[in-house]
Enzyme design. Structure first.
Site, PDB file in Angstrom:
ATOM      1  N   ASP A  17     -41.878 -19.467  12.396  1.00  9.44           N
ATOM      2  CA  ASP A  17     -40.390 -19.396  12.884  1.00  9.44           C
ATOM      3  C   ASP A  17     -39.733 -20.010  11.737  1.00  9.44           C
ATOM      4  O   ASP A  17     -39.023 -21.115  11.867  1.00  9.44           O
ATOM      5  CB  ASP A  17     -40.208 -20.110  14.295  1.00  9.44           C
ATOM      6  CG  ASP A  17     -38.776 -19.795  14.809  1.00  9.44           C
ATOM      7  OD1 ASP A  17     -38.156 -18.993  14.326  1.00  9.44           O
ATOM      8  OD2 ASP A  17     -38.477 -20.505  15.792  1.00  9.44           O
ATOM      9  N   GLU A  96     -32.884  -9.275  12.401  1.00 11.14           N
ATOM     10  CA  GLU A  96     -32.197  -9.123  13.440  1.00 11.14           C
ATOM     11  C   GLU A  96     -30.879  -8.505  13.141  1.00 11.14           C
ATOM     12  O   GLU A  96     -30.346  -8.721  11.937  1.00 11.14           O
ATOM     13  CB  GLU A  96     -31.753 -10.875  13.765  1.00 11.14           C
ATOM     14  CG  GLU A  96     -30.860 -10.897  14.909  1.00 11.14           C
ATOM     15  CD  GLU A  96     -31.283 -12.268  15.653  1.00 11.14           C
ATOM     16  OE1 GLU A  96     -30.768 -12.459  16.521  1.00 11.14           O
ATOM     17  OE2 GLU A  96     -32.325 -12.998  15.377  1.00 11.14           O
ATOM     18  N   THR A 156     -34.898 -10.666  21.782  1.00  9.96           N
ATOM     19  CA  THR A 156     -34.535 -12.086  21.707  1.00  9.96           C
ATOM     20  C   THR A 156     -33.500 -12.628  22.529  1.00  9.96           C
ATOM     21  O   THR A 156     -32.989 -11.805  23.075  1.00  9.96           O
ATOM     22  CB  THR A 156     -34.281 -12.432  20.231  1.00  9.96           C
ATOM     23  OG1 THR A 156     -34.387 -13.689  19.882  1.00  9.96           O
ATOM     24  CG2 THR A 156     -33.093 -11.764  19.712  1.00  9.96           C
TER      25      THR A 156
END
Length: 321
Positions: A17, A96, A156
């Protein structure tokens, strides 16, 4: 002796992450995931400056309007970062979509296609990329369309069972329930100052989702995210994937205690029947879940704010170019 990190890797795919290239090179996870906040931090490092300059140069040559030039540049930076990351890992990277498109299905689909096209133009196999989309009703519908086109999605900012059920019903490749942010809300909205890992609300949420998916035959991957402590991770050992910060990877690496498996497809049992989710049910049940509603809105605002800050950084550098 075997560390807890090594034991975890034997039963769960470990994802980094972080967008920090040095950290990814150090930990060598199978997959990696980024978001606007991580990219904003990474863009301040020397390792990212050449990519940032190149992304700006490409956006200037695109001859688009100012607003789209900024979006193009930040998308290109995300793609260049993803390309670098993929050279360090064997699996996939998540990239993203702009959080400001979280309530725009068509806009999300268009931006996702552009990201995949950018990767393809740079010689990256699109099958190694997951498109990250906020788990709004509109985001889930976008993921449903993209999955049908062969573009795999990571849903997400997921805080509730209803979000997960809708994502699985839509055929999403992967969901990312945010364990730590769920815990944060419960700590802030109760008279408790701590939860044991076994009763951590975020851990219980992911466990319920995992068992529901496995017991009802969904293929959607469950990837726990946003951890606050190693205890949360240990309680989810065996989950399909877990995305873990470098600091917590180090904590697990330093611990040589036993790590029992907590989740497995064989032991999955669920009292939740397979749901066909429609918009009315999704919106009503979301409205009834104050934690999920508040944390989703907060997460979108935070990611959007970091996206804007990253664009402002690009604007300043573009003006100097």
């Amino acid at each position: 002796m075997t560390t807890k990190l090594e034991q975890l890797k034997a039963m769960t795919t470990v994802v980094a992450d972080t967008g920090d290239l040095e950290a990814i090179a150090q930990w060598r996870p199978v997959d990696a995931t980024t978001n606007p906040s991580l990219l904003l931090k990474a863009a301040a490092s020397e390792a990212y400056r050449p990519m940032l300059d190149a992304a700006i140069a490409e956006s200037l040559s695109a001859r688009a309007a100012d607003a789209d030039q900024l979006a193009y540049a930040t998308d290109m930076l995300a793609v260049m970062a993803g390309e670098k990351i993929l050279k360090l890992i064997p699996g996939v990277v998540s990239t993203e979509v702009d959080a400001r498109l979280s309530f725009d299905t068509d806009g999300t689909v268009a931006r996702a296609r552009r990201l995949i096209e950018m990767y393809d133009q740079r010689g990256v196999d699109p099958s190694r990329v997951l498109i990250k989309i906020a788990s709004t009703w509109e985001g889930i519908r976008a993921a449903e369309q993209l999955e049908k086109e062969g573009i795999r999605c990571n849903l997400t900012l997921l805080f509730s069972f209803v979000q997960a059920a809708a994502a699985a019903d839509a055929g999403a490749y992967l969901v990312s329930p945010f364990v730590g942010r769920i815990l944060d809300w419960h700590l802030a909205n109760s008279d408790r100052d701590a939860f044991a890992p076994a009763e951590d609300p975020g851990v219980l949420s992911v466990t319920r989702i995992y068992n529901y998916f496995k017991a009802n035959g969904y293929d959607t991957v469950v990837m726990g995210a946003s951890f606050r402590n190693a205890g949360e991770i240990e309680m989810l050992a065996g989950c399909d994937r877990l995305t873990i910060s470098p600091a917590l990877l180090q904590t697990l690496q330093d611990d040589t205690g036993d790590l029992p498996r907590r989740l497995s497809p064989e032991k999955a049992r669920s009292s939740d029947q397979r749901l066909a989710m429609d918009e009315n049910r999704f919106r009503w049940e979301s409205n009834e879940d104050a934690m999920a509603t508040e944390k989703l809105a907060d997460g979108i605002r935070r990611f959007a704010a970091d996206q804007i800050q990253l664009e402002n950084q690009v604007r300043k550098l573009s003006s100097a170019a």
